[in-house]
Design a protein around this motif. Structure first.
Motif, PDB file in Angstrom:
ATOM      1  N   UNK A   1      22.671  41.664  14.122  1.00 14.71           N
ATOM      2  CA  UNK A   1      23.898  42.408  13.821  1.00 14.71           C
ATOM      3  C   UNK A   1      24.298  42.113  12.378  1.00 14.71           C
ATOM      4  N   UNK A   2      24.596  43.157  11.612  1.00  9.98           N
ATOM      5  CA  UNK A   2      25.022  42.967  10.222  1.00  9.98           C
ATOM      6  C   UNK A   2      26.291  42.121  10.215  1.00  9.98           C
ATOM      7  N   UNK A   3      26.290  40.960   9.553  1.00  7.85           N
ATOM      8  CA  UNK A   3      27.430  40.043   9.670  1.00  7.85           C
ATOM      9  C   UNK A   3      28.638  40.498   8.861  1.00  7.85           C
ATOM     10  N   UNK A   4      29.798  40.067   9.321  1.00  8.41           N
ATOM     11  CA  UNK A   4      31.038  40.221   8.563  1.00  8.41           C
ATOM     12  C   UNK A   4      31.557  38.844   8.170  1.00  8.41           C
ATOM     13  N   UNK A   5      31.888  38.026   9.159  1.00  7.84           N
ATOM     14  CA  UNK A   5      32.273  36.626   8.956  1.00  7.84           C
ATOM     15  C   UNK A   5      31.633  35.853  10.110  1.00  7.84           C
TER      16      UNK A   5
ATOM     17  N   UNK B   1      31.782  45.627  17.625  1.00  5.03           N
ATOM     18  CA  UNK B   1      31.848  44.233  17.177  1.00  5.03           C
ATOM     19  C   UNK B   1      33.297  43.881  16.930  1.00  5.03           C
ATOM     20  N   UNK B   2      33.599  42.580  16.962  1.00  6.16           N
ATOM     21  CA  UNK B   2      34.986  42.122  16.903  1.00  6.16           C
ATOM     22  C   UNK B   2      35.027  40.818  16.125  1.00  6.16           C
ATOM     23  N   UNK B   3      35.590  40.878  14.901  1.00  5.80           N
ATOM     24  CA  UNK B   3      35.722  39.701  14.052  1.00  5.80           C
ATOM     25  C   UNK B   3      37.165  39.209  14.004  1.00  5.80           C
ATOM     26  N   UNK B   4      38.102  40.132  14.244  1.00  5.15           N
ATOM     27  CA  UNK B   4      39.512  39.747  14.291  1.00  5.15           C
ATOM     28  C   UNK B   4      40.317  40.676  15.179  1.00  5.15           C
ATOM     29  N   UNK B   5      39.597  41.444  16.025  1.00  4.37           N
ATOM     30  CA  UNK B   5      40.257  42.411  16.895  1.00  4.37           C
ATOM     31  C   UNK B   5      39.590  43.772  16.863  1.00  4.37           C
TER      32      UNK B   5
END
Length: 444
Positions: free
Chosen positions: A210-214, A180-184
């Motif tokens: 998918x377990x979220x981050x942002x 997964x990729x939220x900022x790289x």
């Protein structure tokens, strides 16, 4: 029939394309392929530590079923029988998910959307991979479970948050992996572990399950040994074409310069050398400058921290002792961001999105270094200033929802380093065609 376990160099990653062709040509079976992967995983349990959990019995069963389909002339897709590793924030029914944290202990009752697609395509799930806690950190270091190790560059951090997925591909434990990729978080570990990492346009790979981050920044992505492997998988998961027709005849690239983001001189030299090589191969290379007055790090940090705090607020308030110090500190920072600050940051993204689309449209891709610093040691990777530098060049594409890919840098550069290509949102097939051509020319 070839026996993979007798290969003279079993640690060298095999590409999805090679394995697909080998299975189709009956040079080995899916069962033999999976056994080979399981042997390699077992042999690197302590040295690479890529996997949280290995699904040996299920993987063998899925491989057997794949062989039976192929024997009957009814493979489900080009990925039928191909082993996959899965980052441990992606729901797999009946399998424990910890998201790299003592604060999470879930057993999903259903598969994430991409896992359902993978099963329908006949892919084999080897197991789940390690990550930076809650997928909220760029180093890949994890106080909870010790984290994965970088198999290509010992002593260098594996990068995060998709550290285990990158390590699994780099060590030849799995030919391809979900991250997964939220900022790289796909591209940074790809660059640091010397593999290919692709983040498609926003929600092209569905994040359901998918377990979220942002949530407004979260993307799923793929890590593999080649651009062609990514293209094969994306053709199955998102119906992207595999032909070269998407590559513009102009072969036109632009080096993307953001004056607000400093680059280590060694990385700048390596990038310049790569660009010169592409020019020698007939690429038209120009330079473009980021829109003025837009602070990528400030805007992305505001949005990410605000959303990550709200996703994780309950665990921060009820079990803060279960969180690693770096993640807890970042969540506490997010708690201090106001609604007004968040909305202002979102408006800034809206302002820049049209400008960036216009900037990117004339080119096959924009180019910069994936990571603007040389690969940090494990000791350095734990430092806040270093962690912040790791994602300086990869945050923009998440804000824009734009496709981006990291290719391994040339051996002549500082090891490790990566070249990032990105394009206008929705031009995923064109970007992958461009990346395949770039990779071929750089390897020439």
């Amino acid at each position: 029939m070839t026996t993979l376990s007798n290969s003279p160099n079993p640690s060298v990653p095999r590409t999805v394309r090679e394995l697909r062709d080998g299975l189709a040509g009956r040079r080995y079976s899916a069962v033999e392929l999976v056994e080979h992967c399981l042997q390699q995983i077992d042999a690197t349990t302590e040295s690479v530590r890529a996997f949280v959990d290995v699904f040996s019995s299920d993987a063998r069963r899925q491989a057997k079923e794949s062989d039976e389909r192929r024997q009957a002339g009814k493979p489900l897709s080009p990925l039928d029988g191909i082993p996959f590793a899965v980052k441990d924030i992606i729901s797999i029914r009946g399998r424990r998910m910890a998201a790299g944290s003592r604060s999470v202990d879930l057993v999903p009752s259903s598969d994430a959307a991409v896992i359902a697609q993978l099963r329908a395509a006949g892919g084999v799930i080897l197991g789940t991979t390690r990550l930076h806690e809650l997928a909220y950190g760029p180093s890949g270091l994890n106080d909870f479970d010790g984290g994965a190790r970088n198999p290509r560059f010992p002593g260098v951090i594996p990068g995060g948050s998709s550290s285990g997925s990158a390590a699994a591909v780099a060590a030849g434990l799995s030919p391809i992996a979900f991250g997964s990729d939220t900022g790289g978080s796909v591209r940074a570990p790809a660059a640091l572990c010397g593999v290919v990492g692709f983040k498609p346009s926003y929600d092209l790979l569905a994040t359901a399950g998918v377990h979220p981050t942002a949530p407004t920044l979260d993307h799923l992505g793929l890590l593999a040994s080649s651009v062609e492997d990514v293209r094969i998988a994306m053709n199955v998961f998102a119906d992207l074409p595999l032909t070269e027709e998407e590559l513009g005849a102009s072969r036109r690239l632009a080096v993307f310069d953001d004056p607000g983001l400093a680059v280590d001189p060694a990385i700048a030299t390596a990038l310049r050398s790569a660009v010169d090589s592409l020019s020698d191969h007939g690429w038209r290379v120009e330079s473009v400058t980021a829109p003025s007055g837009f602070d990528v790090m400030e805007v992305s940090t505001t949005i990410m921290a605000y959303e990550a705090y709200r996703v994780n607020r309950e665990r921060l308030e009820t079990v803060p002792e279960f969180l690693g110090a770096d993640v807890r500190e970042r969540l506490e920072d997010g708690a201090r961001i106001t609604d007004a600050q968040y909305e202002r940051a979102r408006r800034e993204v809206d302002r820049v999105r049209a400008q960036m689309s216009a900037l990117a449209r004339p080119f096959d891709a924009l180019v910069n270094a994936t990571i603007p610093i040389t690969g940090p040691s494990i000791e350095d990777g734990a430092r806040p200033g270093v962690r912040r530098m790791l994602m300086r060049n990869t945050r923009l594409q998440n804000l824009l929802g734009a496709p981006a890919i990291s290719l391994p840098g040339a051996d002549s550069g500082p090891a490790p380093w990566g070249i990032q290509l990105f394009a206008e949102r929705g031009r995923d097939a064109a970007l992958l065609a461009c990346a395949a051509a770039v990779a071929a020319d750089l390897a020439d």
